[in-house]
Design a protein around this motif. Structure first.
Motif, short mmCIF file in Angstrom:
data_model
loop_
_atom_site.label_atom_id
_atom_site.label_comp_id
_atom_site.label_asym_id
_atom_site.label_seq_id
_atom_site.Cartn_x
_atom_site.Cartn_y
_atom_site.Cartn_z
N PRO A 23 -15.84 -3.32 11.98
CA PRO A 23 -16.83 -4.14 11.27
C PRO A 23 -16.86 -5.60 11.71
CG PRO A 23 -15.47 -2.87 9.74
CD PRO A 23 -14.82 -2.79 11.09
N GLY A 24 -15.84 -6.06 12.41
CA GLY A 24 -15.75 -7.48 12.72
C GLY A 24 -15.15 -8.24 11.55
N GLY A 25 -14.73 -9.47 11.82
CA GLY A 25 -14.05 -10.23 10.79
C GLY A 25 -12.65 -9.70 10.57
N LEU A 48 -10.59 -11.98 4.49
CA LEU A 48 -11.55 -11.67 3.44
C LEU A 48 -10.85 -11.58 2.09
CD1 LEU A 48 -14.55 -11.15 3.80
CD2 LEU A 48 -14.10 -8.71 3.82
N GLY A 98 -9.13 -19.52 12.14
CA GLY A 98 -10.33 -20.33 12.28
C GLY A 98 -11.34 -19.71 13.22
N MET A 99 -10.86 -19.08 14.26
CA MET A 99 -11.77 -18.42 15.20
C MET A 99 -12.49 -17.26 14.52
SD MET A 99 -9.36 -18.56 18.60
CE MET A 99 -10.39 -17.61 19.71
N VAL A 103 -13.17 -17.08 11.34
CA VAL A 103 -14.17 -17.70 10.45
C VAL A 103 -15.40 -18.12 11.25
CG1 VAL A 103 -14.66 -19.68 8.97
CG2 VAL A 103 -12.49 -18.45 8.74
N MET A 104 -15.16 -18.75 12.40
CA MET A 104 -16.27 -19.14 13.29
C MET A 104 -17.13 -17.94 13.63
SD MET A 104 -14.51 -21.63 16.14
CE MET A 104 -15.98 -21.61 17.19
N MET A 134 -17.43 -15.15 12.03
CA MET A 134 -18.17 -14.68 10.86
C MET A 134 -19.37 -15.56 10.57
SD MET A 134 -16.78 -11.94 9.63
CE MET A 134 -17.14 -11.83 7.88
N ALA A 135 -19.29 -16.82 10.99
CA ALA A 135 -20.42 -17.74 10.82
C ALA A 135 -21.36 -17.65 12.01
CB ALA A 135 -19.92 -19.16 10.62
N ASP A 136 -21.30 -16.52 12.72
CA ASP A 136 -22.23 -16.24 13.82
C ASP A 136 -22.10 -17.18 14.99
OD1 ASP A 136 -23.28 -14.06 12.49
OD2 ASP A 136 -24.75 -15.28 11.42
#
Lengths: 195, 195
Positions: free
Chosen positions: B101-103, B108, B167-168, B170-171, B173-175
DNA sequence: TATTTTCTTTACCATTCGGTCAACAAAAAC
DNA sequence: GTTTTTGTTGACCGAATGGTAAAGAAAATA
């Protein structure tokens, strides 16, 4: 002509922001919003449309506040290193500030993938872009000032610092002690000193 | 004596993990779990107790898989730098792997503060601790091998690298585009080379 | 003061949530 | 083949979800 509102819209937005910031969009119910704002749910809908548009107003408020804080902190610093240092220290303080829920609404929203539309995702991405751009400019000024060598990879390091701040927030949300965050901060500063 | 199960528990766990990994605990409904696993909700309850205990089984599975992956990657590397490099590259690949799924389920879950009890938080924290510990050991071996100077702050840098990997994610996940993540990766490796 | 217009309140709506229960189906033991 | 035990099924539960409609309350204009 007509009756006036007996609440301050900004106060309501701040209260709602606090709630979304604490639990995220999906987990914050209208019941929570009624309790937290003191407004009846129909008044909320009358003033802000619906839950989603209220959230977007809160997110915009939050993004604006963080951007302003970042600009102010980096603008006031005397050197590039001091700017980075103060920004990282602010991120730590930000989480442990007792008047604030801790964590970060933007990171929270980035992780709530399927809850949000493109407009919201764009607001989220804009904060990360802004942070990266500001840090990069700070580093470039450092190169000009001679703080860093000429070939310094300002863009890359700015990205790494931005990623690290998000990572520190995640650590904090996972109940890492302040000391662990401070240790990361010191290591980042030392790596920056190394070149 | 009695009827046998006509499903494989591990397969169900993998399917449920996939769902929780995609949307998080709260946003994954029993309806989603029924569709995703192919099991009736009463069968799910019969086999796993309830939604929360099913989630914990999935989280434990996930944490174990990631820990094993980390150990395997760092164990196979010939040098400290290569170990860090391969781990960071894995984190990037991990997100963009189309079968996944990614992330990151652990990040999460760390952000879903009020949804989880102490036991779950402990599982989350244990992965972060493990990652930090493994990276620190990798760096310490690098110091012994002469890759890094004697006074190298292995603990601090390990913390910084661990934070950066979160952090990567999170980045991502923020596309953020893959190129942005790769740029962070290169900057981290270069900062590591600087000393 | 009467009117008009907006805000506020209460009660309600359909839907979805996690969870349960009783009937039914199937497989191993005898 | 019968019995026994467990897995499976579908219908159902109360509670909570986001959202709405209509009636009532208040303030500014006339």
């Amino acid at each position: 002509m007509a009756r006036t509102r007996n609440f301050d819209e900004n106060q309501i937005l701040e209260a709602a922001l606090h709630l979304f910031w604490e639990k995220g969009y999906a987990a914050t119910s209208l019941h929570d919003l009624e309790k937290g704002t003191g407004l009846n749910r129909a008044s909320i809908y009358n003033a802000f449309g619906n839950k989603r548009s209220l959230f977007k107003r809160c997110l915009a408020l939050y993004v604006g506040q963080v951007k302003a804080m970042l600009d102010s902190i980096t603008g006031a610093a005397a050197s590039s290193r001091e700017a980075v240092k103060n920004w990282l220290l602010f991120v730590i303080d930000f989480h442990f500030n007792p008047e604030t829920p801790g964590g970060c609404l933007v990171i929270l929203s980035a992780l709530e993938r399927y809850q949000h539309d493109q407009e919201t995702k764009e607001m989220v991405a804009s904060l990360f872009r802004h942070e990266r751009k500001v840090v990069q400019r700070v580093l470039e000024e450092g190169v000009q000032r001679g703080e860093f060598p000429a070939g310094f990879d300002c863009a890359g390091v700015a990205g790494a610092i931005t990623a690290t701040t998000s990572g520190m927030v995640v650590m904090a949300m996972a109940d890492a002690p302040v000391s662990a965050l401070q240790e990361v901060f010191r290591a980042v500063m030392r790596l920056l000193d190394g070149k």
